[in-house]
Scaffold this motif. Structure first.
Motif, mmCIF file in Angstrom:
data_model
loop_
_atom_site.group_PDB
_atom_site.id
_atom_site.type_symbol
_atom_site.label_atom_id
_atom_site.label_comp_id
_atom_site.label_asym_id
_atom_site.label_seq_id
_atom_site.Cartn_x
_atom_site.Cartn_y
_atom_site.Cartn_z
ATOM 1 N N LEU A 130 -14.353 72.972 -32.277
ATOM 2 C CA LEU A 130 -14.601 72.014 -31.198
ATOM 3 C C LEU A 130 -13.301 71.418 -30.669
ATOM 4 N N LEU A 131 -12.133 71.913 -31.154
ATOM 5 C CA LEU A 131 -10.846 71.264 -30.888
ATOM 6 C C LEU A 131 -10.174 71.790 -29.623
ATOM 7 N N GLN A 132 -9.354 70.940 -28.993
ATOM 8 C CA GLN A 132 -8.533 71.268 -27.825
ATOM 9 C C GLN A 132 -7.146 70.695 -28.084
ATOM 10 N N THR A 133 -6.106 71.289 -27.460
ATOM 11 C CA THR A 133 -4.732 70.800 -27.631
ATOM 12 C C THR A 133 -4.426 69.727 -26.598
ATOM 13 N N TRP A 134 -3.868 68.606 -27.058
ATOM 14 C CA TRP A 134 -3.482 67.486 -26.182
ATOM 15 C C TRP A 134 -2.016 67.158 -26.434
ATOM 16 N N TYR A 135 -1.308 66.708 -25.366
ATOM 17 C CA TYR A 135 0.142 66.500 -25.439
ATOM 18 C C TYR A 135 0.473 65.027 -25.213
ATOM 19 N N ARG A 136 1.432 64.542 -25.997
ATOM 20 C CA ARG A 136 1.845 63.144 -25.925
ATOM 21 C C ARG A 136 2.491 62.844 -24.584
ATOM 22 N N ASP A 137 1.951 61.836 -23.846
ATOM 23 C CA ASP A 137 2.462 61.462 -22.519
ATOM 24 C C ASP A 137 2.881 59.990 -22.568
ATOM 25 N N GLN A 138 4.182 59.760 -22.780
ATOM 26 C CA GLN A 138 4.657 58.387 -22.963
ATOM 27 C C GLN A 138 4.946 57.673 -21.647
ATOM 28 N N ASP A 139 5.234 58.449 -20.570
ATOM 29 C CA ASP A 139 5.577 57.789 -19.302
ATOM 30 C C ASP A 139 4.412 57.805 -18.315
ATOM 31 N N ASP A 153 2.775 60.079 -16.654
ATOM 32 C CA ASP A 153 2.883 60.869 -15.420
ATOM 33 C C ASP A 153 1.969 62.096 -15.460
ATOM 34 N N SER A 154 1.025 62.127 -16.401
ATOM 35 C CA SER A 154 0.032 63.194 -16.569
ATOM 36 C C SER A 154 0.614 64.480 -17.117
ATOM 37 N N TYR A 155 1.878 64.430 -17.582
ATOM 38 C CA TYR A 155 2.498 65.581 -18.232
ATOM 39 C C TYR A 155 3.043 65.119 -19.580
ATOM 40 N N GLY A 156 2.834 65.935 -20.616
ATOM 41 C CA GLY A 156 3.289 65.553 -21.948
ATOM 42 C C GLY A 156 4.316 66.508 -22.511
ATOM 43 N N LEU A 157 4.873 66.137 -23.666
ATOM 44 C CA LEU A 157 5.871 66.967 -24.328
ATOM 45 C C LEU A 157 5.189 68.077 -25.116
ATOM 46 N N SER A 158 5.681 69.292 -24.920
ATOM 47 C CA SER A 158 5.104 70.429 -25.643
ATOM 48 C C SER A 158 5.311 70.293 -27.148
ATOM 49 N N SER A 159 6.386 69.585 -27.548
ATOM 50 C CA SER A 159 6.719 69.463 -28.967
ATOM 51 C C SER A 159 5.878 68.412 -29.676
ATOM 52 N N ALA A 178 -7.623 67.908 -30.996
ATOM 53 C CA ALA A 178 -8.772 66.986 -31.030
ATOM 54 C C ALA A 178 -9.832 67.489 -30.064
ATOM 55 N N CYS A 179 -11.099 67.139 -30.362
ATOM 56 C CA CYS A 179 -12.158 67.577 -29.468
ATOM 57 C C CYS A 179 -12.357 66.596 -28.322
ATOM 58 N N ALA A 180 -11.775 65.410 -28.420
ATOM 59 C CA ALA A 180 -11.791 64.444 -27.323
ATOM 60 C C ALA A 180 -10.363 63.965 -27.100
ATOM 61 N N ARG A 181 -10.016 63.615 -25.868
ATOM 62 C CA ARG A 181 -8.629 63.246 -25.553
ATOM 63 C C ARG A 181 -8.257 61.930 -26.241
ATOM 64 N N PRO A 182 -7.231 61.967 -27.096
ATOM 65 C CA PRO A 182 -6.759 60.728 -27.723
ATOM 66 C C PRO A 182 -6.028 59.868 -26.693
ATOM 67 N N THR A 183 -6.001 58.581 -26.919
ATOM 68 C CA THR A 183 -5.271 57.662 -26.041
ATOM 69 C C THR A 183 -3.788 58.018 -26.049
ATOM 70 N N GLY A 184 -3.200 58.093 -24.838
ATOM 71 C CA GLY A 184 -1.782 58.402 -24.713
ATOM 72 C C GLY A 184 -1.479 59.884 -24.698
ATOM 73 N N TYR A 185 -2.501 60.742 -24.643
ATOM 74 C CA TYR A 185 -2.301 62.184 -24.622
ATOM 75 C C TYR A 185 -2.955 62.761 -23.364
ATOM 76 N N VAL A 186 -2.405 63.895 -22.881
ATOM 77 C CA VAL A 186 -2.930 64.559 -21.683
ATOM 78 C C VAL A 186 -3.042 66.052 -21.965
ATOM 79 N N ALA A 187 -3.725 66.759 -21.052
ATOM 80 C CA ALA A 187 -3.936 68.193 -21.238
ATOM 81 C C ALA A 187 -2.763 69.022 -20.734
ATOM 82 N N ASN A 188 -1.877 68.450 -19.870
ATOM 83 C CA ASN A 188 -0.775 69.197 -19.269
ATOM 84 C C ASN A 188 0.484 69.058 -20.117
#
Length: 1004
Positions: free
Chosen positions: A580-589, A591-597, A602-612
């Motif tokens: 049921l899991l999906q990959t989410w990326y940490r987005d600190q600024d 801008d709807s884009y996160g760090l690949s590293s 998670a199966c639901a988007r955690p706070t502070g994370y985005v799909a891009n």
């Protein structure tokens, strides 16, 4: 018969008495060990062994009841009567104010007592601090506790100093220290507070001589220190003093020590022989003959063995052999040897009639002994009544006589060996029916100290506790109750000996026992229903406790089920939300884009994370894969390229702000800034520091820039001047100034037109017009504005008397100008000769700098100045504290001097205490201070160069600029290089790290 009251009754078992002090004797022993003037006993009360101690001219007696009696000389209050007297007291009297005492000791004119709790008490002479009260001088007339001491097992005194041995084996000393006898490592008139004698192993016994001390350590070794004029400290030679303890060589293992005025003695462990050394003038060493030459090597005393008690008078020695035979040798002028005469003896002689002695003490010229019957016997000098016979006499007393001290005996009414405290007699021997020890109930023969305690509600053994001990119960029994209450023990109660439960009823526990004694085991699930971990995976690991078979078990609260998206392992297989899991990326600024590293599953988007994914700067919302590229020296769209597809403008001119900021002029006429922004010196409308250069908005068409302490000016192509930054001194020039008048964005100086050059000092500014006139404004504290006054100027004023000017430059608090005819003029601050006129005189208007011709350019540092001549040589003057003039010295120069070895220079610049030059070959040279790496040659903050050195690794330079502590350089290839102070990002390299060698700055 007479009646007296008592405070209580206790019986004590005392530990071993230790060793002799020269002027004191401990209680008798039952184990045959040698007893001396220090005592090692258990800390109990109140029946103690009797003891005697002898000062120079007074005597002490310790009774069995723990009371202390004194007689003899009292000139210093040493008898503890509460007063002093020049009249001797030959009648013994009790020393008041003392608790139960177990040992006594006496010095020349002071007394010590050790109570059964291990505390030390002192009274008498205190001229040398021998009382241990923290002060020296005067007398102490009543017993006073030595506050610095506790847990003491033995005491010793002689002369005018004192010793105390702790139960931990540490030795404490205080009092007179003129010969180092206190063991401090030095000498002094007095040591008023007890201190530990350093350098000794654990000690078991001590002895005090008149001016030296001996210690017997637990391994049987003897140590000595203090006066050594007769070799008495045991070093094997004579000397003035021994200041720290030294081990006495040549001795067998010892069990007792004693010390006199100038001689020392020990008893060996194996045979009870006596060994002696030191002064032998009167035969006190026992060699068989007298000698004025000291005996510096220990030797045995012939004719005595099996010694059990050993003491030393000032110049005599005494011992008890076997079961009570007393012998003596040495000085005998007052009959202190007790042999019936007054002739000195260098060999041991018997003390007349004393064959049953139990203890001894020796003073200056008198001696004391304890024996059965009348307890205290005395002989020798009696001029101060120290023999306790009730009289004084100058005639020697040459054989022992009884002192006026008697024993106390109690009537034993119930014939149990213990007597009635209220019916007693004072005598040497008990009358019929009288006994030595007290009873707590003299009417019941089964009640007395030592009786067996029985269960009868009485204190049978007189210890203050009723019905204690195994005789009053303790046997196992059965109570007839249920559960743990069934097992019992016989106990003494008011109803007699009964069977009581060993364990009383308590709350039920999970232990397979009937804890509450109700006939049921573990009822009610004790310890159950508590959260616990089952050890299984996922939700199956959550459980509750359950009591089963006397043990707590953990059972699951839920079983395995199908996986759902809830962050739990529902199917108990060790995986959470699998499938049921999906990959989410940490987005600190945001801008709807996160760090690949930085990704999570998670199966639901955690706070502070985005799909891009794909953000290249997650601290900058303007930089992401969807952002447009702009001309700012950064990769805005995260494609790995900087400013692609945009026209890049090259740098043309540089300006180093004095306080770690930088200004850049590009070929398109725009101005860029970086570094500190405390006063708005970056011109961006904020006071936020910048590590990366940013454009000053709204400013175009600029052809020249200059930076001062915290302000900046820009000259436009149309001859107008614009300024921003710090304005407390009016250095902006817009007619304003003072606190809160800083300009965060550029403002035009409307009163100035036709300007061709500008220069900023620390807090003042210069401008050169097309007509060759010079205008100035800002701080004028030193006349740097040049208008003949020291008046602060918020707007430009003309510098009078100057025409035909072609160049201007502003220093820290001074100004210079060069005319068409090549002459140089200067004004303002001159404390360091920076005006170059040969003086240190402040100038309120321009004066000519003599001796300069063919000048091509001028520049300044903070307090030093340069002239670049047309032949490429450099001339310098002013402050030279860190070698910034480059002439190989640190000498301030009031007139221009040539910088040696520097030729083909095309540009020169100065900072706070350093200097920089650019040669025609594109190399950069530096000299002066390097506190922040501003020389660019490496090294440390303490490095300084008194002559120019090439900045390594830097070529092809076309222009440079200096701040107070940093340098900027522009190369032919358009790259910017910087070094020096960088605490606020003024080097434009994106960091705040000081650089001691050039680094390439960011492109922008």
């Amino acid at each position: 018969m007479r009646r007296e009251s008592r405070s209580g009754l206790a019986v004590v078992a005392l530990g071993l008495a230790l060793v002799l002090a020269a002027c004191g004797s401990p209680p008798p022993e039952s184990d045959g060990d040698v007893r001396t003037g220090t005592v090692s006993q258990g800390l109990t009360a109140v029946k103690v062994p009797q003891a005697v101690a002898a000062g120079a001219y007074h005597s002490l007696f310790l009774k069995k009841d723990g009371s202390v009696w004194a007689w003899g000389q009292n000139v210093a209050g040493q008898l503890g009567t509460g007063s002093t007297s020049s009249t001797p007291q030959p009648q013994p009297s009790q020393v008041g104010g003392l608790p139960a005492i177990k040992a006594v000791a006496a010095g020349v004119a002071h007394s010590l007592a050790l109570d059964v709790d291990g505390n030390v008490w002192a009274w008498g002479q205190n001229a040398s601090g021998q009382m241990g009260t923290g002060t020296a001088g005067g007398t102490v007339l009543v017993p006073t506790k030595v506050a610095a001491l506790s847990s003491i097992q033995a005491i010793a005194a002689n002369g005018s100093f004192s010793l105390a041995l702790g139960v931990d084996g540490r030795l404490w000393a205080w009092g007179q220290n003129s010969s180092g006898q206190v063991g401090t490592g030095g000498t002094s008139a007095s040591v008023a507070t007890p201190g530990v004698v350093q350098g000794l192993p654990p000690v078991r016994a001590v002895a005090a001589g008149v001016n030296h001390a001996l210690a017997l350590t637990r391994d049987g070794r003897v140590w000595g220190w203090g006066m050594n004029t007769s070799g008495q400290a045991g070093t094997g030679a004579t000397s003035t003093a021994v200041l720290t303890p030294v081990q006495v060589a040549g001795l067998p293992i010892a069990k007792a020590v004693a010390a006199g005025a100038g001689h020392s003695l020990i008893v060996d462990e194996q045979f009870g022989n006596v060994w002696a050394w030191g002064q032998n003038t009167f035969g006190q060493v026992g060699t068989g003959s007298t000698s004025t030459t000291p005996v510096v090597t220990p030797r045995p005393v012939d004719g005595i063995f099996a010694v059990t008690v050993l003491v030393a008078g000032h110049n005599s020695s005494m011992a008890i052999i076997g079961n009570g035979l007393a012998v003596a040798w040495g000085h005998n002028v007052s009959g202190q040897l007790g042999n019936g005469g007054t002739v000195n003896s260098a060999s041991p002689v018997g003390v007349t009639g004393l064959t049953n002695a139990t203890a001894l003490a020796a003073g200056a010229q008198h001696a004391l002994a304890l024996r059965p019957g009348c307890p205290v016997w005395a002989w020798g000098n009696n001029s101060q009544g120290q023999l306790g016979t009730g009289t004084t006499s100058t005639a020697p007393v040459t054989s022992p006589g009884s002192a006026l001290i008697s024993n106390t005996f109690y009537f034993d009414g119930d014939m149990d060996g213990f007597g009635d405290e209220y019916i007693f007699e004072q005598s040497c021997e008990p009358s019929a029916g009288f006994v030595e020890d007290l009873d707590c109930d003299d009417y019941t023969p089964t009640t007395h100290p030592g009786a067996a305690e029985v269960c009868n509600g009485l204190d049978d053994n007189c210890d203050g506790v009723v019905d204690e001990g195994p005789s009053t119960g303790g046997e196992t029994c059965e109570t007839g109750l249920q559960g743990v209450c069934a097992a019992g023990v016989m106990a003494c109660t008011p109803d007699g000996v009964v069977c009581q439960p060993r364990t009383t009823a308590s709350a039920e526990q999970c232990d397979n026992l009937d804890n509450d004694c109700d006939g049921q085991v573990d009822e009610g699930n004790p310890g159950g229903l508590q959260a616990c971990a089952t050890g299984q995976l996922g939700v199956c690991g959550e459980g509750v406790t359950y009591c089963a078979n006397g043990a707590i078990a953990c059972v699951p609260t839920q079983g395995a089920s199908s996986e759902v998206c809830d962050g739990k392992d529902n199917d108990c297989d060790g995986q959470v939300d699998e499938g049921l899991l999906q990959t989410w990326y940490r987005d600190q600024d945001a801008d709807s884009y996160g760090l690949s590293s930085q990704s999570v599953q998670a199966c639901a988007r955690p706070t502070g994370y985005v799909a891009n994914a794909g953000d290249c700067d997650d601290a900058n919302p303007a930089a992401n894969p969807g952002a447009p590229e702009v001309l700012d020296g950064q990769d805005n769209d995260c494609d790995g390229q900087v400013d692609e597809g945009l026209a890049v403008q090259t740098l043309q001119k540089l300006a180093g702000g004095h306080n770690n900021f930088s200004v850049f002029l590009k070929s398109d006429g725009t101005v860029w800034t970086a570094g500190i922004n405390l006063m708005g010196e970056l011109g961006d409308g904020t006071t936020t520091d910048r590590r990366i250069p940013a454009q000053v908005q709204g400013l175009t068409g600029v052809v020249a820039i200059t930076a001062g302490g915290h302000h900046v000016l820009a000259l436009k192509q149309d001859g107008t001047v614009w300024a921003w930054g710090y304005n407390a001194w009016g250095q902006i020039g817009d007619g304003t100034g003072g606190p809160g008048k800083n300009r965060l964005t550029p403002v035009q100086l409307t009163s100035l037109t036709g300007v061709t050059a500008i220069s900023a000092g620390d807090n003042h500014t210069l401008a050169l017009k097309q007509d060759g006139t010079v205008w100035a404004w800002g701080n004028n504290s030193y006349g740097q504005v040049g208008d003949g006054t020291k008046t602060l100027r918020y707007s430009p004023v003309r510098v009078p008397g100057l025409t035909g000017v072609t160049a201007i430059v502003a220093g820290g608090y001074y100004s210079l100008a060069m005319k068409q005819d090549g002459t140089v003029w200067a004004w303002g601050h001159n404390a360091n000769g920076q005006l170059g006129d040969g003086t240190t005189t402040e100038r309120l208007g321009p004066v000519r700098v003599p001796g300069l011709a063919n000048v091509a350019a001028l520049t300044t540092g903070y307090l030093h100045t340069y002239a670049l001549k047309q032949d490429g040589t450099v001339w310098a003057w002013g402050s030279n504290q860190l070698g910034q003039l480059g002439d190989g010295t640190q000498t301030t120069r009031l007139s221009p001097v040539q910088v040696p070895g520097l030729t083909n220079v095309v540009s020169v610049g100065g900072g706070y205490s350093h200097s920089t030059a650019l040669k025609s070959d594109g190399t950069v040279w530096a000299w002066g201070g390097n506190t922040s790496g501003q020389l660019g040659v490496g090294g440390t903050s303490t490095t300084k160069l008194l002559t120019p050195a090439q900045v390594p690794g830097l070529t092809g330079v076309t222009a440079f600029a200096s701040g107070w502590h940093h340098v900027l350089a522009l190369k032919q290839d358009g790259t910017l290089w910087s070094w020096g102070e960088n605490g606020y990002g003024g080097l434009a390299d994106g960091t705040v790290t000081d650089r001691y060698t050039p680094v390439q700055a960011l492109s922008f």
